[in-house]
Design an enzyme around this catalytic site. Sequence first.
Site, mmCIF file in Angstrom:
data_model
loop_
_atom_site.group_PDB
_atom_site.id
_atom_site.type_symbol
_atom_site.label_atom_id
_atom_site.label_comp_id
_atom_site.label_asym_id
_atom_site.label_seq_id
_atom_site.Cartn_x
_atom_site.Cartn_y
_atom_site.Cartn_z
ATOM 1 C CG ASN A 227 31.677 7.801 5.653
ATOM 2 O OD1 ASN A 227 32.357 6.994 5.473
ATOM 3 N ND2 ASN A 227 30.379 7.729 5.798
ATOM 4 C CG ASP A 296 25.259 9.853 11.290
ATOM 5 O OD1 ASP A 296 24.640 8.981 11.095
ATOM 6 O OD2 ASP A 296 26.566 10.110 11.357
ATOM 7 C CE LYS A 306 33.276 23.646 -9.108
ATOM 8 N NZ LYS A 306 34.560 24.102 -9.884
ATOM 9 N N PRO A 324 17.694 8.802 6.810
ATOM 10 C CG PRO A 324 17.042 7.562 4.890
ATOM 11 C CD PRO A 324 17.402 8.780 5.379
ATOM 12 C CG ASP A 325 19.471 4.157 11.769
ATOM 13 O OD1 ASP A 325 19.678 2.895 10.957
ATOM 14 O OD2 ASP A 325 19.954 4.252 12.713
ATOM 15 C CB ILE A 326 19.373 1.874 5.988
ATOM 16 C CG1 ILE A 326 19.629 3.116 5.309
ATOM 17 C CG2 ILE A 326 18.872 0.717 5.188
ATOM 18 C CD1 ILE A 326 20.737 3.048 3.999
ATOM 19 C CG PHE A 347 29.759 -3.740 10.736
ATOM 20 C CD1 PHE A 347 29.056 -4.362 10.278
ATOM 21 C CD2 PHE A 347 31.145 -3.784 10.965
ATOM 22 C CE1 PHE A 347 29.787 -5.724 9.778
ATOM 23 C CE2 PHE A 347 31.870 -4.969 10.380
ATOM 24 C CZ PHE A 347 31.228 -5.963 9.892
ATOM 25 C CE LYS A 372 26.426 3.165 17.480
ATOM 26 N NZ LYS A 372 27.618 3.501 16.786
ATOM 27 C CE LYS A 376 21.786 2.498 14.675
ATOM 28 N NZ LYS A 376 22.473 3.075 13.488
HETATM 29 N N1 CTP Z 1 23.129 2.651 9.956
HETATM 30 C C1 CTP Z 1 22.319 2.678 9.083
HETATM 31 N N2 CTP Z 1 21.665 3.956 8.381
HETATM 32 C C2 CTP Z 1 22.114 5.191 9.185
HETATM 33 C C3 CTP Z 1 23.283 5.220 9.867
HETATM 34 C C4 CTP Z 1 23.765 3.846 10.274
HETATM 35 O O1 CTP Z 1 21.642 1.777 8.571
HETATM 36 N N3 CTP Z 1 21.577 6.292 8.577
HETATM 37 C C5 CTP Z 1 23.871 1.489 10.462
HETATM 38 C C6 CTP Z 1 25.212 1.327 9.979
HETATM 39 O O2 CTP Z 1 25.182 0.628 8.571
HETATM 40 C C7 CTP Z 1 25.555 0.152 11.095
HETATM 41 C C8 CTP Z 1 24.717 0.777 12.218
HETATM 42 O O3 CTP Z 1 23.572 1.652 11.451
HETATM 43 O O4 CTP Z 1 25.344 -1.097 10.694
HETATM 44 C C9 CTP Z 1 25.567 1.478 13.153
HETATM 45 O O5 CTP Z 1 25.868 2.772 12.431
HETATM 46 P P1 CTP Z 1 26.786 3.931 13.196
HETATM 47 O O6 CTP Z 1 26.899 5.030 12.496
HETATM 48 O O7 CTP Z 1 27.659 3.455 14.168
HETATM 49 O O8 CTP Z 1 25.415 4.439 14.226
HETATM 50 P P2 CTP Z 1 24.833 5.431 14.423
HETATM 51 O O9 CTP Z 1 23.517 5.270 14.867
HETATM 52 O O10 CTP Z 1 24.806 6.723 13.406
HETATM 53 O O11 CTP Z 1 25.220 5.831 16.001
HETATM 54 P P3 CTP Z 1 26.152 7.033 16.568
HETATM 55 O O12 CTP Z 1 25.628 7.798 17.401
HETATM 56 O O13 CTP Z 1 27.280 6.390 17.244
HETATM 57 O O14 CTP Z 1 26.850 7.824 15.362
#
Ligand code: CTP
Length: 432
Positions: A227, A296, A306, A324-326, A347, A372, A376
């Site tokens: 990204n 994501d 390659k 995973p959502d960290i 953020f 969020k 979270k």
């Molecule tokens: N984050 C994370 N792990 C992920 C995605 C996001 O820890 N896999 C954290 C980001 O570092 C940030 C926060 O979650 O601090 C919000 O990230 P964002 O991409 O805006 O959130 P999403 O949950 O992906 O929401 P959206 O539906 O807006 O994409």
Amino acid sequence: MAVSEAPREQAGPGEPWRPLAGRTVVLGVSGGIAAYKAAELVRLLTGEGARVRCVMTAAAREFIGPLTLQTLSGAPVATELFDLTQESEIGHIKLADDADLVLVAPATADLIARMAAGMADDLLTTVMLATRAPVLLAPAMNVNMWSHPLVEANVERLVGTRRVLMVGPGAGFLACGWVGPGRMAEPVAIVEAARRALTRQDLAGRKVLVTAGPTAEAIDPVRFIGNRSSGKMGFALAAAAAARGAEVTLIAGPVGLTAPLGVTRVDVEDARAMQREVMAREGGADVLVMAAAVADYRAQGQAAHKLTKEELGAELRLELTANPDILAGVGLARAERARTRPLLVGFAAETPSAGSAGDARDAELVARARGKLTRKRCDLVVANDVSTQGVGFGGDESRLLVVGKDAVEVLAPGTKAALAHGVWDQIVKVLP
Ligand code: CTP
């Protein structure tokens, strides 16, 4: 780089991201070969907006001419305690009183000894003794001199007064031919220490974990899903926390940025590696700031070689798996163990609806950020409108809203360095 803590009562009230701007730095130069680096220091300090007044010892003038420092600082160089003209025009007590910081670079073994003995036998030692400003020493000497028990005792004595700070020395090739500690810290490191000496140390003793940049999810050894995150905001947050006294670890995705001085950097490529590094450290942290733009999704299975055009075909279909959502993971772990540490800051880079503007746009940003924050389980979410060109992603400026459970703080627009301090101001308010 070893930087000891600034005395609290001396900490300056200026703009935290430009702590040297408008401040008076008395630069003392004593007689060692590193004196030639004083010229570079004057240039860097004036570049930060500081007023520099140079004081040279007699020995320093054997190594570098006063005219050089006078020209670069744009002010007369003071050298003599008992010179009638100098004393009436500059005045040693006025120099000591005007100083916001007395920086001595290089500080020789002799200068350190004289100060440790409380002597005031020339202009520089007199100013060092008479000032109420912090005194920052950048020692430079031969390796055997630096490790001599008498020098060690003098240094310990000075640092023990809590009015004297040290930067360096580093190790390396010394002009005398020896290799080892004794080399004066580099001018940029000295300026960074000077900035810290004038910055409020409200994060002293705190352990801070910051993530920054994008993550790159490999498809094959050369292609990846990524990204547009530049990592600048996360790096600015790490720099600001370090400047305010925190012990900072920066977990960075692939970005071409240099780590701020004094920050421990851990490089990662993808989301799972970032998660591993965060989970290994979050338990010991006081604050976790997730400024990284974590991808994501990742490709399901990675090619070991390659992929060729033939293998990719005319239409490429990638199977993606959610990463995973960290942040949510740390939020959950913290809730399950009924911990309050670390304070969690997320953020939210958002692109509000095309039609919304002004207050309605901010309200939408806040609502998304609160969503969020709840999902979270974090304490603060920093919302960022990234739809404007040049603002947010990649740019040097940004507009941020710090959203808590009940309160919202709109930060004054500015550079990422300024905003990073604005974010920390809000974090410090809620830190237990
Ligand atoms: N984050 C994370 N792990 C992920 C995605 C996001 O820890 N896999 C954290 C980001 O570092 C940030 C926060 O979650 O601090 C919000 O990230 P964002 O991409 O805006 O959130 P999403 O949950 O992906 O929401 P959206 O539906 O807006 O994409």
